[in-house]
Design an enzyme around this catalytic site. Structure first.
Site, PDB file in Angstrom:
ATOM      1  N   ARG A  77      82.084  72.590  97.917  1.00 22.60           N
ATOM      2  CA  ARG A  77      83.039  72.949  96.867  1.00 22.60           C
ATOM      3  C   ARG A  77      83.761  71.655  96.466  1.00 22.60           C
ATOM      4  NH1 ARG A  77      83.954  76.874 101.064  1.00 22.60           N
ATOM      5  NH2 ARG A  77      83.387  78.997 100.429  1.00 22.60           N
ATOM      6  N   LYS A 110      87.598  76.998 102.767  1.00 21.54           N
ATOM      7  CA  LYS A 110      88.668  77.942 102.437  1.00 21.54           C
ATOM      8  C   LYS A 110      89.374  78.396 103.703  1.00 21.54           C
ATOM      9  CE  LYS A 110      86.793  79.806  98.121  1.00 21.54           C
ATOM     10  NZ  LYS A 110      86.372  81.031  97.416  1.00 21.54           N
ATOM     11  N   HIS A 119      80.619  72.773  90.719  1.00 23.72           N
ATOM     12  CA  HIS A 119      80.112  73.929  91.475  1.00 23.72           C
ATOM     13  C   HIS A 119      78.626  74.172  91.209  1.00 23.72           C
ATOM     14  CE1 HIS A 119      82.068  76.661  94.217  1.00 23.72           C
ATOM     15  NE2 HIS A 119      81.322  77.662  93.791  1.00 23.72           N
ATOM     16  N   ARG A 139      76.509  72.967  93.969  1.00 25.42           N
ATOM     17  CA  ARG A 139      76.539  73.876  95.134  1.00 25.42           C
ATOM     18  C   ARG A 139      75.542  75.017  94.936  1.00 25.42           C
ATOM     19  NH1 ARG A 139      79.938  75.695  99.381  1.00 25.42           N
ATOM     20  NH2 ARG A 139      80.506  77.898  99.349  1.00 25.42           N
ATOM     21  N   HIS A 195      80.178  80.703 103.657  1.00 25.45           N
ATOM     22  CA  HIS A 195      80.462  82.058 103.167  1.00 25.45           C
ATOM     23  C   HIS A 195      80.795  82.968 104.350  1.00 25.45           C
ATOM     24  CE1 HIS A 195      77.913  81.499  99.266  1.00 25.45           C
ATOM     25  NE2 HIS A 195      79.144  81.052  99.128  1.00 25.45           N
ATOM     26  N   TYR A 248      72.016  84.363  95.503  1.00 27.59           N
ATOM     27  CA  TYR A 248      70.975  83.391  95.202  1.00 27.59           C
ATOM     28  C   TYR A 248      69.584  83.994  95.270  1.00 27.59           C
ATOM     29  CZ  TYR A 248      74.856  80.240  95.607  1.00 27.59           C
ATOM     30  OH  TYR A 248      76.079  79.627  95.414  1.00 27.59           O
TER      31      TYR A 248
END
Length: 298
Positions: A148, A172, A244, A247, A270, A279
């Site tokens: 990110r 995150k 992004h 990514r 994630h 994806y």
């Protein structure tokens, strides 16, 4: 409790209790600000403790006229989180946003770049420019590690474990993960680090930050977006791309070449496998090839 006080305390709760990243906290604050402005514009007298479902439905109705369904869903989610917080902290005994439905939205497939397009972007970098080597290292790192933009700009020299073939990434909620890094990418980071960065006057507060601007300070998110946008223009790539996008390309290319979905989930950081599964829907052509190649009845 007034709205300004409620907003500040809600954001502190998100930072401290839930450990959310500052960008996420700010976005929640902006969602709540939209409700505050609506009440002010329509002269509706309602505090965080007295606002009711009818008033919130009026807000959502006006919101639907101004923003698309995806933005509506995000804002409504933020508002619901705010009232859940008031419930948890015993400021209210009910949640007036509980029955508000979010608009149905399809799953948005992210844009990706082909390997050829990524090579075009790298080739478009002017290495004679003082920031050329840095920009090449940035693009290679974004794509090779699936980072990110916030993870890239906060990366430290002390996060680089090149001898072991990994980098430590703070994602995150300040959650850390190890991401493999190739010798190819290590080479370009080391060129920037040893030939460019070492000659800069570096701000004391940025002494351990990897990627710096020309004043020796950390790069901003906006600067990374600008670098990518300008490179796309130079490379004549007519796609709407952002940091992004690299990514998304990282994950898609790994999946297309047979990588395990769980491994991709770990590398992307994630929490849920369902986030990574998006994806699977990007390019189904390789699925057909897999069946034709490996199925006994093909």
């Amino acid at each position: 409790m007034n709205w300004n006080q409620a907003q500040k305390e809600f954001q502190n709760y998100l930072r401290i209790e839930r450990g959310l990243a500052e960008n996420t906290v700010n976005n929640y604050g902006l969602d709540l600000l939209k409700l505050i402005h609506f009440l002010k514009d329509y002269q509706i007298e309602a505090s965080p403790l007295s606002i009711n479902s009818k008033q919130l439905y009026e807000f959502v109705h006006e919101l639907s006229k101004a923003v698309n369904a995806r933005s509506q869903a995000r804002i409504i989610s933020g508002i619901k989180s705010f009232f859940e917080y008031l419930l948890i902290e015993d400021f209210r005994t009910d949640n007036p946003a509980e029955l508000i439905e979010t608009p149905k939205i399809g799953r948005k497939l992210p844009d990706t770049l082909s390997t050829q397009e990524i090579d075009q972007l790298v080739a478009a970098i002017d290495l004679s420019h003082p920031q050329g080597e840095r920009n090449r290292a940035i693009i290679e790192t974004l794509y090779a590690c699936g980072l990110r933009v916030s993870e890239l700009i906060t990366m430290k020299l002390s996060d680089l474990y090149f001898d072991e073939g990994f980098i430590s990434v703070t994602g995150k909620g300040n959650k850390q993960r190890l991401v493999p890094i190739s010798d190819h990418t290590v080479k370009y980071i080391n060129i920037y680090r040893n030939e460019i960065r070492v000659h800069q006057d570096i701000a004391k507060s940025a002494s351990d930050v990897l990627f710096l601007n020309r004043r020796g300070k950390p790069l901003t998110r906006a600067m990374i977006f600008t670098i990518v946008k300008n490179l796309a223009k130079e490379a004549n790539i007519n796609k709407k791309i952002s940091p992004h996008t690299f990514r998304h390309s990282f994950a898609t290319h790994l999946l297309e070449n047979g990588a395990d979905l769980r491994a991709i989930q770990q590398m992307l950081g994630h929490e849920s496998i369902t986030t990574t599964e998006i994806y699977m829907h990007l390019d189904t052509s390789h699925l057909k090839e897999t069946v034709l190649k490996y199925h006994p009845r093909a």
